[in-house]
Design a protein around this motif. Structure first.
Motif, PDB file in Angstrom:
ATOM      1  N   ARG A   4       0.856  -1.192   0.000  1.00  0.00           N
ATOM      2  CA  ARG A   4       0.000   0.000   0.000  1.00  0.00           C
ATOM      3  C   ARG A   4       0.889   1.240   0.000  1.00  0.00           C
ATOM      4  O   ARG A   4       2.040   1.194   0.414  1.00  0.00           O
ATOM      5  CB  ARG A   4      -0.939   0.022   1.188  1.00  0.00           C
ATOM      6  N   ILE A   5       0.331   2.327  -0.457  1.00  0.00           N
ATOM      7  CA  ILE A   5       1.046   3.605  -0.462  1.00  0.00           C
ATOM      8  C   ILE A   5       0.687   4.342   0.812  1.00  0.00           C
ATOM      9  O   ILE A   5      -0.478   4.416   1.201  1.00  0.00           O
ATOM     10  CB  ILE A   5       0.674   4.441  -1.699  1.00  0.00           C
ATOM     11  N   GLN A   6       1.699   4.903   1.472  1.00  0.00           N
ATOM     12  CA  GLN A   6       1.499   5.588   2.741  1.00  0.00           C
ATOM     13  C   GLN A   6       2.289   6.891   2.729  1.00  0.00           C
ATOM     14  O   GLN A   6       3.347   6.980   2.122  1.00  0.00           O
ATOM     15  CB  GLN A   6       1.978   4.683   3.870  1.00  0.00           C
ATOM     16  N   ARG A   7       1.766   7.914   3.390  1.00  0.00           N
ATOM     17  CA  ARG A   7       2.449   9.209   3.502  1.00  0.00           C
ATOM     18  C   ARG A   7       3.051   9.328   4.888  1.00  0.00           C
ATOM     19  O   ARG A   7       2.391   9.047   5.876  1.00  0.00           O
ATOM     20  CB  ARG A   7       1.453  10.340   3.287  1.00  0.00           C
ATOM     21  N   THR A  18       4.670   0.330   1.415  1.00  0.00           N
ATOM     22  CA  THR A  18       4.890  -0.473   2.615  1.00  0.00           C
ATOM     23  C   THR A  18       4.103  -1.776   2.548  1.00  0.00           C
ATOM     24  O   THR A  18       3.091  -1.876   1.847  1.00  0.00           O
ATOM     25  CB  THR A  18       4.509   0.329   3.882  1.00  0.00           C
ATOM     26  N   ASP A  19       4.576  -2.751   3.261  1.00  0.00           N
ATOM     27  CA  ASP A  19       3.943  -4.059   3.343  1.00  0.00           C
ATOM     28  C   ASP A  19       2.817  -4.002   4.377  1.00  0.00           C
ATOM     29  O   ASP A  19       2.905  -3.282   5.364  1.00  0.00           O
ATOM     30  CB  ASP A  19       4.999  -5.087   3.758  1.00  0.00           C
ATOM     31  N   THR A  20       1.748  -4.755   4.154  1.00  0.00           N
ATOM     32  CA  THR A  20       0.642  -4.831   5.115  1.00  0.00           C
ATOM     33  C   THR A  20       0.446  -6.290   5.532  1.00  0.00           C
ATOM     34  O   THR A  20       0.816  -7.206   4.796  1.00  0.00           O
ATOM     35  CB  THR A  20      -0.673  -4.299   4.511  1.00  0.00           C
ATOM     36  N   PRO A  21      -0.129  -6.527   6.695  1.00  0.00           N
ATOM     37  CA  PRO A  21      -0.359  -7.903   7.139  1.00  0.00           C
ATOM     38  C   PRO A  21      -1.354  -8.623   6.230  1.00  0.00           C
ATOM     39  O   PRO A  21      -2.217  -8.003   5.612  1.00  0.00           O
ATOM     40  CB  PRO A  21      -0.935  -7.750   8.543  1.00  0.00           C
ATOM     41  N   ARG A  22      -1.229  -9.930   6.171  1.00  0.00           N
ATOM     42  CA  ARG A  22      -2.144 -10.742   5.375  1.00  0.00           C
ATOM     43  C   ARG A  22      -3.493 -10.796   6.089  1.00  0.00           C
ATOM     44  O   ARG A  22      -3.578 -11.201   7.251  1.00  0.00           O
ATOM     45  CB  ARG A  22      -1.554 -12.143   5.237  1.00  0.00           C
ATOM     46  N   PRO A  23      -4.599 -10.378   5.454  1.00  0.00           N
ATOM     47  CA  PRO A  23      -5.888 -10.309   6.164  1.00  0.00           C
ATOM     48  C   PRO A  23      -6.455 -11.672   6.558  1.00  0.00           C
ATOM     49  O   PRO A  23      -7.241 -11.763   7.492  1.00  0.00           O
ATOM     50  CB  PRO A  23      -6.805  -9.589   5.183  1.00  0.00           C
ATOM     51  N   ASP A  24      -6.056 -12.745   5.890  1.00  0.00           N
ATOM     52  CA  ASP A  24      -6.591 -14.067   6.215  1.00  0.00           C
ATOM     53  C   ASP A  24      -5.613 -14.914   7.033  1.00  0.00           C
ATOM     54  O   ASP A  24      -5.738 -16.130   7.083  1.00  0.00           O
ATOM     55  CB  ASP A  24      -6.976 -14.800   4.933  1.00  0.00           C
ATOM     56  N   CYS A  56       3.546 -13.160   9.046  1.00  0.00           N
ATOM     57  CA  CYS A  56       2.923 -12.809   7.765  1.00  0.00           C
ATOM     58  C   CYS A  56       3.232 -11.370   7.350  1.00  0.00           C
ATOM     59  O   CYS A  56       2.808 -10.933   6.278  1.00  0.00           O
ATOM     60  CB  CYS A  56       1.407 -12.988   7.845  1.00  0.00           C
ATOM     61  N   TRP A  57       3.981 -10.641   8.169  1.00  0.00           N
ATOM     62  CA  TRP A  57       4.188  -9.221   7.906  1.00  0.00           C
ATOM     63  C   TRP A  57       5.557  -8.800   8.392  1.00  0.00           C
ATOM     64  O   TRP A  57       6.011  -9.230   9.456  1.00  0.00           O
ATOM     65  CB  TRP A  57       3.100  -8.428   8.622  1.00  0.00           C
ATOM     66  N   HIS A  58       6.216  -7.952   7.609  1.00  0.00           N
ATOM     67  CA  HIS A  58       7.508  -7.394   8.001  1.00  0.00           C
ATOM     68  C   HIS A  58       7.367  -5.883   8.085  1.00  0.00           C
ATOM     69  O   HIS A  58       7.221  -5.211   7.066  1.00  0.00           O
ATOM     70  CB  HIS A  58       8.591  -7.763   6.985  1.00  0.00           C
ATOM     71  N   GLU A  59       7.377  -5.360   9.293  1.00  0.00           N
ATOM     72  CA  GLU A  59       7.153  -3.929   9.514  1.00  0.00           C
ATOM     73  C   GLU A  59       8.248  -3.073   8.882  1.00  0.00           C
ATOM     74  O   GLU A  59       7.994  -1.967   8.426  1.00  0.00           O
ATOM     75  CB  GLU A  59       7.079  -3.643  11.008  1.00  0.00           C
ATOM     76  N   ALA A  60       9.466  -3.581   8.834  1.00  0.00           N
ATOM     77  CA  ALA A  60      10.582  -2.800   8.301  1.00  0.00           C
ATOM     78  C   ALA A  60      10.649  -2.831   6.772  1.00  0.00           C
ATOM     79  O   ALA A  60      11.484  -2.152   6.187  1.00  0.00           O
ATOM     80  CB  ALA A  60      11.884  -3.322   8.871  1.00  0.00           C
ATOM     81  N   ARG A  61       9.800  -3.583   6.122  1.00  0.00           N
ATOM     82  CA  ARG A  61       9.817  -3.671   4.666  1.00  0.00           C
ATOM     83  C   ARG A  61       9.066  -2.483   4.077  1.00  0.00           C
ATOM     84  O   ARG A  61       7.843  -2.448   4.044  1.00  0.00           O
ATOM     85  CB  ARG A  61       9.167  -4.975   4.218  1.00  0.00           C
ATOM     86  N   ARG A  62       9.814  -1.467   3.649  1.00  0.00           N
ATOM     87  CA  ARG A  62       9.222  -0.275   3.047  1.00  0.00           C
ATOM     88  C   ARG A  62      10.209   0.339   2.076  1.00  0.00           C
ATOM     89  O   ARG A  62      11.412   0.247   2.255  1.00  0.00           O
ATOM     90  CB  ARG A  62       8.783   0.729   4.097  1.00  0.00           C
ATOM     91  N   TRP A  63       9.667   0.943   1.039  1.00  0.00           N
ATOM     92  CA  TRP A  63      10.487   1.547   0.006  1.00  0.00           C
ATOM     93  C   TRP A  63      10.051   2.986  -0.222  1.00  0.00           C
ATOM     94  O   TRP A  63       8.861   3.280  -0.317  1.00  0.00           O
ATOM     95  CB  TRP A  63      10.347   0.774  -1.305  1.00  0.00           C
TER      96      TRP A  63
END
Length: 95
Positions: A4-7, A18-24, A56-63
């Motif tokens: 997702r795109i985040q400001r 940024t990466d988001t958690p898997r909803p399922d 299922c999610w890596h908080e530090a994964r962002r570009w």
């Protein structure tokens, strides 16, 4: 991976991907972390919660996508006597 795109505003205004958690996810139900409440040792009452990140999610994964421009100082005008909620309107007559 769900992106997702985040400001962000710190340290500078930028758009990041940024990466988001898997909803399922069966472990965290899409929250991205697993909560572990803990109690006080002496009384047994609730004292807070710890959060462990889910796999299922890596908080530090962002570009970094795009740094956003900021206004030059000479364009930033602030009236110190102005009302922060907008223009000051009154029901009273002017005289």
């Amino acid at each position: 991976m769900r992106l997702r795109i985040q400001r962000t505003a710190f340290p500078r205004k930028t758009l990041i991907l940024t990466d988001t958690p898997r909803p399922d996810c069966p472990d965290c139900d899409g929250v991205g972390a697993i909560e572990y409440p803990y109690g006080d040792y002496d009384t047994g009452e609730y004292a807070g919660s710890n959060w462990d990140p889910c796999t299922c999610w890596h908080e530090a994964r962002r570009w970094l996508l795009l740094p956003l421009p900021s206004l030059p100082r000479w364009l930033r005008r602030r009236r110190r006597d102005a009302d922060p909620w907008g223009p000051g309107y009154s029901d009273e007559p002017p005289f």
